[in-house]
Design a protein around this motif. Structure first.
Motif, PDB file in Angstrom:
ATOM      1  N   LEU A  27     -19.430 -21.565 -63.873  1.00 55.65           N
ATOM      2  CA  LEU A  27     -17.896 -22.289 -63.798  1.00 55.65           C
ATOM      3  C   LEU A  27     -16.967 -22.181 -65.107  1.00 55.65           C
ATOM      4  N   LEU A  28     -17.612 -21.615 -66.135  1.00 54.97           N
ATOM      5  CA  LEU A  28     -16.448 -21.096 -67.031  1.00 54.97           C
ATOM      6  C   LEU A  28     -16.443 -19.740 -67.096  1.00 54.97           C
ATOM      7  N   MET A  29     -17.106 -18.971 -66.879  1.00 57.08           N
ATOM      8  CA  MET A  29     -16.633 -17.957 -66.583  1.00 57.08           C
ATOM      9  C   MET A  29     -15.209 -17.029 -66.372  1.00 57.08           C
ATOM     10  N   PRO A  30     -15.075 -17.896 -65.249  1.00 58.46           N
ATOM     11  CA  PRO A  30     -13.583 -17.207 -64.848  1.00 58.46           C
ATOM     12  C   PRO A  30     -12.988 -17.365 -65.924  1.00 58.46           C
ATOM     13  N   LEU A  31     -12.935 -18.785 -67.047  1.00 59.31           N
ATOM     14  CA  LEU A  31     -11.472 -18.259 -67.894  1.00 59.31           C
ATOM     15  C   LEU A  31     -12.384 -18.114 -68.802  1.00 59.31           C
ATOM     16  N   THR A  32     -13.062 -17.133 -69.331  1.00 59.78           N
ATOM     17  CA  THR A  32     -13.058 -16.317 -70.714  1.00 59.78           C
ATOM     18  C   THR A  32     -12.419 -15.277 -69.877  1.00 59.78           C
ATOM     19  N   PHE A  52     -13.881  -9.771 -74.334  1.00 56.49           N
ATOM     20  CA  PHE A  52     -15.438  -9.531 -74.795  1.00 56.49           C
ATOM     21  C   PHE A  52     -16.747 -10.680 -75.300  1.00 56.49           C
ATOM     22  N   ALA A  53     -16.150 -11.307 -76.681  1.00 61.82           N
ATOM     23  CA  ALA A  53     -16.633 -12.597 -77.425  1.00 61.82           C
ATOM     24  C   ALA A  53     -17.305 -13.474 -76.236  1.00 61.82           C
ATOM     25  N   THR A  54     -15.762 -13.662 -75.550  1.00 58.57           N
ATOM     26  CA  THR A  54     -15.926 -15.330 -74.823  1.00 58.57           C
ATOM     27  C   THR A  54     -16.823 -14.467 -73.443  1.00 58.57           C
ATOM     28  N   LEU A  55     -16.880 -13.648 -72.505  1.00 60.35           N
ATOM     29  CA  LEU A  55     -18.106 -13.426 -72.107  1.00 60.35           C
ATOM     30  C   LEU A  55     -19.110 -13.090 -72.061  1.00 60.35           C
ATOM     31  N   LEU A  56     -19.526 -12.999 -73.184  1.00 54.85           N
ATOM     32  CA  LEU A  56     -20.688 -12.255 -74.146  1.00 54.85           C
ATOM     33  C   LEU A  56     -20.829 -13.592 -74.184  1.00 54.85           C
ATOM     34  N   MET A  57     -20.447 -14.749 -74.789  1.00 56.51           N
ATOM     35  CA  MET A  57     -21.273 -16.290 -74.320  1.00 56.51           C
ATOM     36  C   MET A  57     -21.950 -16.955 -73.284  1.00 56.51           C
ATOM     37  N   ALA A  58     -21.048 -16.546 -71.794  1.00 56.19           N
ATOM     38  CA  ALA A  58     -20.905 -16.460 -70.786  1.00 56.19           C
ATOM     39  C   ALA A  58     -22.527 -15.965 -70.349  1.00 56.19           C
ATOM     40  N   ALA A  59     -22.145 -14.619 -70.799  1.00 56.50           N
ATOM     41  CA  ALA A  59     -23.065 -14.327 -69.934  1.00 56.50           C
ATOM     42  C   ALA A  59     -24.416 -13.856 -70.827  1.00 56.50           C
ATOM     43  N   LEU A  60     -24.930 -14.581 -71.622  1.00 57.02           N
ATOM     44  CA  LEU A  60     -26.007 -15.487 -72.882  1.00 57.02           C
ATOM     45  C   LEU A  60     -26.703 -16.434 -72.448  1.00 57.02           C
ATOM     46  N   ALA A  61     -25.629 -17.135 -71.891  1.00 58.83           N
ATOM     47  CA  ALA A  61     -26.007 -18.242 -71.499  1.00 58.83           C
ATOM     48  C   ALA A  61     -27.041 -18.546 -70.019  1.00 58.83           C
ATOM     49  N   ILE A  62     -26.404 -17.999 -68.794  1.00 61.31           N
ATOM     50  CA  ILE A  62     -26.733 -16.754 -67.636  1.00 61.31           C
ATOM     51  C   ILE A  62     -28.497 -16.162 -67.831  1.00 61.31           C
ATOM     52  N   GLY A  63     -28.062 -16.186 -69.023  1.00 63.17           N
ATOM     53  CA  GLY A  63     -29.585 -15.069 -69.367  1.00 63.17           C
ATOM     54  C   GLY A  63     -30.534 -15.825 -70.063  1.00 63.17           C
ATOM     55  N   PHE A  64     -30.132 -16.984 -70.522  1.00 57.74           N
ATOM     56  CA  PHE A  64     -30.894 -18.112 -71.164  1.00 57.74           C
ATOM     57  C   PHE A  64     -31.053 -18.499 -70.426  1.00 57.74           C
ATOM     58  N   GLY A  65     -30.286 -19.219 -68.877  1.00 58.41           N
ATOM     59  CA  GLY A  65     -30.529 -20.186 -67.866  1.00 58.41           C
ATOM     60  C   GLY A  65     -31.487 -19.402 -67.021  1.00 58.41           C
ATOM     61  N   ASN A  66     -32.179 -18.225 -66.737  1.00 56.71           N
ATOM     62  CA  ASN A  66     -31.666 -17.539 -65.676  1.00 56.71           C
ATOM     63  C   ASN A  66     -33.122 -17.670 -66.390  1.00 56.71           C
ATOM     64  N   GLY A  67     -33.425 -16.786 -67.844  1.00 54.05           N
ATOM     65  CA  GLY A  67     -34.943 -16.551 -68.503  1.00 54.05           C
ATOM     66  C   GLY A  67     -35.959 -17.840 -68.447  1.00 54.05           C
ATOM     67  N   ILE A  68     -35.281 -19.112 -69.113  1.00 55.97           N
ATOM     68  CA  ILE A  68     -36.121 -20.250 -68.882  1.00 55.97           C
ATOM     69  C   ILE A  68     -37.125 -20.866 -67.918  1.00 55.97           C
ATOM     70  N   GLY A  69     -36.214 -19.961 -66.198  1.00 55.75           N
ATOM     71  CA  GLY A  69     -36.671 -20.253 -65.411  1.00 55.75           C
ATOM     72  C   GLY A  69     -37.921 -19.153 -64.589  1.00 55.75           C
ATOM     73  N   SER A  70     -37.945 -18.468 -65.216  1.00 54.10           N
ATOM     74  CA  SER A  70     -38.993 -17.552 -64.901  1.00 54.10           C
ATOM     75  C   SER A  70     -39.988 -18.171 -64.871  1.00 54.10           C
ATOM     76  N   GLY A  71     -40.578 -17.652 -63.467  1.00 56.01           N
ATOM     77  CA  GLY A  71     -42.445 -18.637 -62.426  1.00 56.01           C
ATOM     78  C   GLY A  71     -41.175 -19.832 -61.913  1.00 56.01           C
ATOM     79  N   MET A  72     -40.539 -20.171 -62.018  1.00 51.92           N
ATOM     80  CA  MET A  72     -40.043 -20.901 -62.019  1.00 51.92           C
ATOM     81  C   MET A  72     -40.741 -21.290 -60.328  1.00 51.92           C
ATOM     82  N   ILE A  73     -39.982 -20.426 -59.684  1.00 51.93           N
ATOM     83  CA  ILE A  73     -39.633 -20.291 -57.774  1.00 51.93           C
ATOM     84  C   ILE A  73     -41.794 -20.458 -57.941  1.00 51.93           C
ATOM     85  N   MET A  74     -42.179 -19.890 -58.709  1.00 49.56           N
ATOM     86  CA  MET A  74     -44.007 -19.067 -58.115  1.00 49.56           C
ATOM     87  C   MET A  74     -44.465 -20.569 -58.291  1.00 49.56           C
TER      88      MET A  74
END
Length: 410
Positions: free
Chosen positions: A302-307, A310-332
């Protein structure tokens, strides 16, 4: 509805994930390397064979389509031959598909090879999940399945680099050689996995009826219509994230190398957090990871379109990576928790089908909204889907934990 098995009260003595690391996780690493090696090369090979840009994109999509269409047949294969031999067959079939891709000069046969790779992916993913669900005690389940997903991601991360080195030295076809070595290596290691013991039948009880796909759908319809819907939404968000970061980087007119750096850093965060997240799921409960994973990804999108750079997009991308990473194996893990002992392959086949439906529909919806409205609205809509997924999971995941304490949370 058949309820999932109750959690054990303590971790079984003598069990260690390290003891099963090579037979359990080795095939996933090799299979990930094999698939990761060819994925960036498939559209380039298709173009060399005379395909248009849209047709080359379709060749990549055929891998996902093959997986989607083969989820239910994969459950039949796994039930008929068992998890070990299903893993072996998947590796061999994928190797044959890659061989067809590299040996043919006909675009139709190349498409067949891509479809075969996707088909093998469905068989392999279902068989490895079914095996780990049965082989690993429930107190270690989330850690084992999170590690399984994380190791596969590491393989998918390594594969393109190995392929790039091979292509630089020997040409485009060398990437498929790396891929073939990877998936056949997974089959060889998979063949050494010990067979699971057949559970003894309790004395004085009638043998359970052989489950069918229809009976599985009927008996577990409530799970499929609640947590299963959440799984569809989660998969849609996860698949869309792969397009969101590079597309918005291009929208901001960032250089391709900068966009690749942002994407790579987000992927690095993704790969670093899978084991701690699995441990939290084992000790605190599935909700403690599943819901935050979607909340973090939803807010970041939701915040990414406001970036604006480089710096602001990197922060949003890192948050997406962290959120996806902690969900590793969740569906399985959620699928394993609710799968019955008898007919597990049927249940997981439907589970993976729902996941693949989400993975296919998410990017398609993003593309539709970006074309008809704007890219910013498409990304924001994906973020809203993530928040809806968080709400569905929060309301449908059982409030209990399966960790060392084994206590129920009410």
């Amino acid at each position: 509805m058949a309820s999932p098995p109750p959690p054990t009260s303590s971790a079984p003595t003598g069990f260690s994930l390290r003891k099963i690391a090579i037979p359990a996780f080795g095939p996933s690493l090799l299979f990930g390397i094999g698939e990761g090696a060819i994925l960036p090369i498939v559209p380039l090979t298709a173009r060399d064979l005379g395909a248009s840009v849209s047709m080359a994109a379709l060749m990549v999509a055929l891998i996902s389509i093959g997986s989607l269409l083969n989820n239910i047949p994969a459950s039949l294969i796994t039930m008929r031959w068992g998890e070990r031999w299903a893993i072996v067959v998947a590796g061999i079939w994928s190797g044959l598909g890659m061989s067809l891709c590299v040996l043919t000069s006909h675009l139709g046969l190349f498409a067949t090879g891509c479809l075969m790779v996707g088909m093998s992916q469905a068989v392999y993913n279902l068989a490895r999940q079914s095996y780990m669900t049965e082989a690993v005690p429930i107190t270690y389940r989330a850690r084992a399945l999170s590690t399984l997903g994380g190791v596969m991601r590491i393989g998918m991360f390594i594969g393109p680099f190995l392929a790039a080195a091979a292509v630089h030295a020997f040409g485009l076809q060398a990437a498929y050689v790396i891929g073939i070595i990877g998936v056949l290596g997974a089959a060889v290691v998979g063949a050494r996995i010990p067979d699971l013991p057949v559970p003894p039948h309790p004395a004085g009880q009638d043998a359970p009826a052989t489950p069918t796909l229809v009976s599985t759908l009927r008996d577990h319809r409530r799970v499929f219509l609640t947590i299963g819907v959440g799984v569809v939404l989660v998969s849609a968000v996860r698949a869309s994230r792969q397009a969101v970061i590079p597309l918005w980087a291009e929208h901001l007119a960032l250089a391709p190398a900068v966009a690749s750096l942002i994407y790579g850093l987000a992927g690095g965060i993704d790969m670093l957090v899978f084991y701690p997240a699995g441990k939290v799921m084992d000790y605190k409960g599935r909700r403690w990871v599943a819901v935050p994973s979607m909340l973090i990804m939803g807010v970041a999108m939701l915040l990414m379109p406001l970036t604006t750079g480089f710096a602001t997009l990197l922060m949003a991308a890192l948050a997406i990576g962290f959120g996806n990473g902690i969900g590793s194996g969740m569906i399985m893990t959620l699928g394993a928790d609710h799968s019955p002992r008898h007919g597990r392959a049927h249940f997981l086949g439907v589970w993976r089908l729902m996941s693949d439906i989400g993975s296919s529909s998410g990017p398609a919806l993003l593309s539709l909204l970006a074309a008809s409205l704007s890219l910013a609205l498409g990304i924001a809509a994906t973020g809203l889907i993530a928040l809806v997924a968080a709400a569905v999971l929060a309301s449908s995941i059982p409030t209990r934990r399966t960790g060392a304490g084994g206590a129920h949370e009410k």
